[in-house]
Design an enzyme around this catalytic site. Structure first.
Site, PDB file in Angstrom:
ATOM      1  N   ARG A  62      -2.121  -6.128  -8.605  1.00 61.77           N
ATOM      2  CA  ARG A  62      -1.014  -7.012  -8.253  1.00 61.77           C
ATOM      3  C   ARG A  62      -0.805  -8.115  -9.267  1.00 61.77           C
ATOM      4  O   ARG A  62       0.300  -8.534  -9.533  1.00 61.77           O
ATOM      5  CB  ARG A  62      -1.243  -7.621  -6.871  1.00 61.77           C
ATOM      6  CG  ARG A  62      -1.137  -6.626  -5.744  1.00 61.77           C
ATOM      7  CD  ARG A  62      -1.719  -7.183  -4.489  1.00 61.77           C
ATOM      8  NE  ARG A  62      -3.110  -7.567  -4.718  1.00 61.77           N
ATOM      9  CZ  ARG A  62      -3.834  -8.292  -3.891  1.00 61.77           C
ATOM     10  NH1 ARG A  62      -3.300  -8.753  -2.799  1.00 61.77           N
ATOM     11  NH2 ARG A  62      -5.087  -8.567  -4.169  1.00 61.77           N
TER      12      ARG A  62
ATOM     13  N   HIS B 223       0.842  -1.204   0.000  1.00 60.14           N
ATOM     14  CA  HIS B 223       0.000   0.000   0.000  1.00 60.14           C
ATOM     15  C   HIS B 223       0.877   1.255   0.000  1.00 60.14           C
ATOM     16  O   HIS B 223       0.610   2.219  -0.735  1.00 60.14           O
ATOM     17  CB  HIS B 223      -0.883   0.044   1.255  1.00 60.14           C
ATOM     18  CG  HIS B 223      -1.922  -1.022   1.344  1.00 60.14           C
ATOM     19  ND1 HIS B 223      -2.094  -1.806   2.463  1.00 60.14           N
ATOM     20  CD2 HIS B 223      -2.872  -1.432   0.462  1.00 60.14           C
ATOM     21  CE1 HIS B 223      -3.099  -2.651   2.271  1.00 60.14           C
ATOM     22  NE2 HIS B 223      -3.574  -2.453   1.057  1.00 60.14           N
TER      23      HIS B 223
ATOM     24  N   LYS C 182     -15.700  -8.241   4.513  1.00 59.60           N
ATOM     25  CA  LYS C 182     -14.607  -8.477   5.463  1.00 59.60           C
ATOM     26  C   LYS C 182     -14.955  -8.047   6.889  1.00 59.60           C
ATOM     27  O   LYS C 182     -15.631  -7.045   7.080  1.00 59.60           O
ATOM     28  CB  LYS C 182     -13.364  -7.692   5.021  1.00 59.60           C
ATOM     29  CG  LYS C 182     -12.794  -8.167   3.711  1.00 59.60           C
ATOM     30  CD  LYS C 182     -11.594  -7.339   3.297  1.00 59.60           C
ATOM     31  CE  LYS C 182     -11.111  -7.770   1.917  1.00 59.60           C
ATOM     32  NZ  LYS C 182     -10.096  -6.853   1.392  1.00 59.60           N
TER      33      LYS C 182
ATOM     34  N   SER D  86      -3.126  -7.749   3.014  1.00 60.98           N
ATOM     35  CA  SER D  86      -3.282  -7.589   4.464  1.00 60.98           C
ATOM     36  C   SER D  86      -3.569  -8.940   5.112  1.00 60.98           C
ATOM     37  O   SER D  86      -3.099  -9.220   6.217  1.00 60.98           O
ATOM     38  CB  SER D  86      -4.411  -6.597   4.762  1.00 60.98           C
ATOM     39  OG  SER D  86      -4.108  -5.340   4.201  1.00 60.98           O
TER      40      SER D  86
END
Ligand code: COA
Length: 161
Positions: free
Chosen positions: A90, A17, A41, A128
């Site tokens: 990514r 990040h 989440k 994360s």
């Protein structure tokens, strides 16, 4: 003044990040890093804690602001006069989901474009969740998160585990 928003859960912020934040802040006049809610989440750190971890990490970038918002990203962008959303890509697997989100956000706010930055190669595998998983199992996440927040992650994962 060209304002961009970098939204995310940031639970917690990682070096991946941070890489995107540094690069986006060099391209836009102002970058708003927005801690938002992903309905899929359940976060480990609450919103205020995630903002504090971000603040501690980004202490030398004058045009970066840390905020939070609980509603729609497209509405928040309008409210902040932002012309772009920043997202990091990514891998090819990120593309379909991000493509959907970008189109939906554009439909909700036609003045809003999504700008994708390719994540630097060393952070391609990072998320994360990977960080939390390693920490919960007693691994060392020093190479994955900013040094300033390492203790917070170790403390939280030890307490939870
Ligand atoms: N380096 C390292 N990790 C990265 C990364 C990078 N450059 N880019 C993304 N990631 C990781 C994130 O940490 C996240 O990890 P996790 O799944 O383990 O938590 C994962 O990749 C997915 O990132 P992202 O797709 O950005 O999801 P997010 O949960 O961080 O953010 C929101 C999603 C909050 C932006 C989105 O849910 C949202 O906009 N919510 C607001 C409500 C709304 O407007 N909904 C309609 C949208 S069309």
């Amino acid at each position: 003044m060209r304002i961009a928003i970098y939204p995310g859960s940031f639970d917690p912020v990682t070096l991946g990040h941070l890489d995107i934040i540094k690069r986006a802040s060099a391209v836009f006049d102002k970058l708003i890093v927005a801690v938002m809610h992903n309905q899929n989440k359940v976060p480990m750190f609450d919103t205020e804690e995630r903002m504090e971890l971000l603040r501690r990490t980004i202490n030398n970038l004058p045009n970066v602001e840390i905020t939070s918002f609980g509603g729609l990203l497209a509405d928040y962008a309008r409210q902040q006069d932002a012309c772009a959303i920043i997202k990091g890509l990514r891998a090819v697997s990120d593309f379909e989901y991000e493509f959907q989100m970008a189109l939906a956000n554009r439909k909700l706010n036609p003045e809003l474009d999504t700008v994708f930055l390719m994540t630097s190669a060393e952070y391609m595998y990072l998320s994360s969740s990977v960080v939390k998983d390693i920490a919960v199992h007693g691994g060392n996440v020093a190479g994955f998160v900013p040094a300033e927040i390492l203790d917070d992650i170790m403390l939280r994962t030890r307490k939870d585990g």
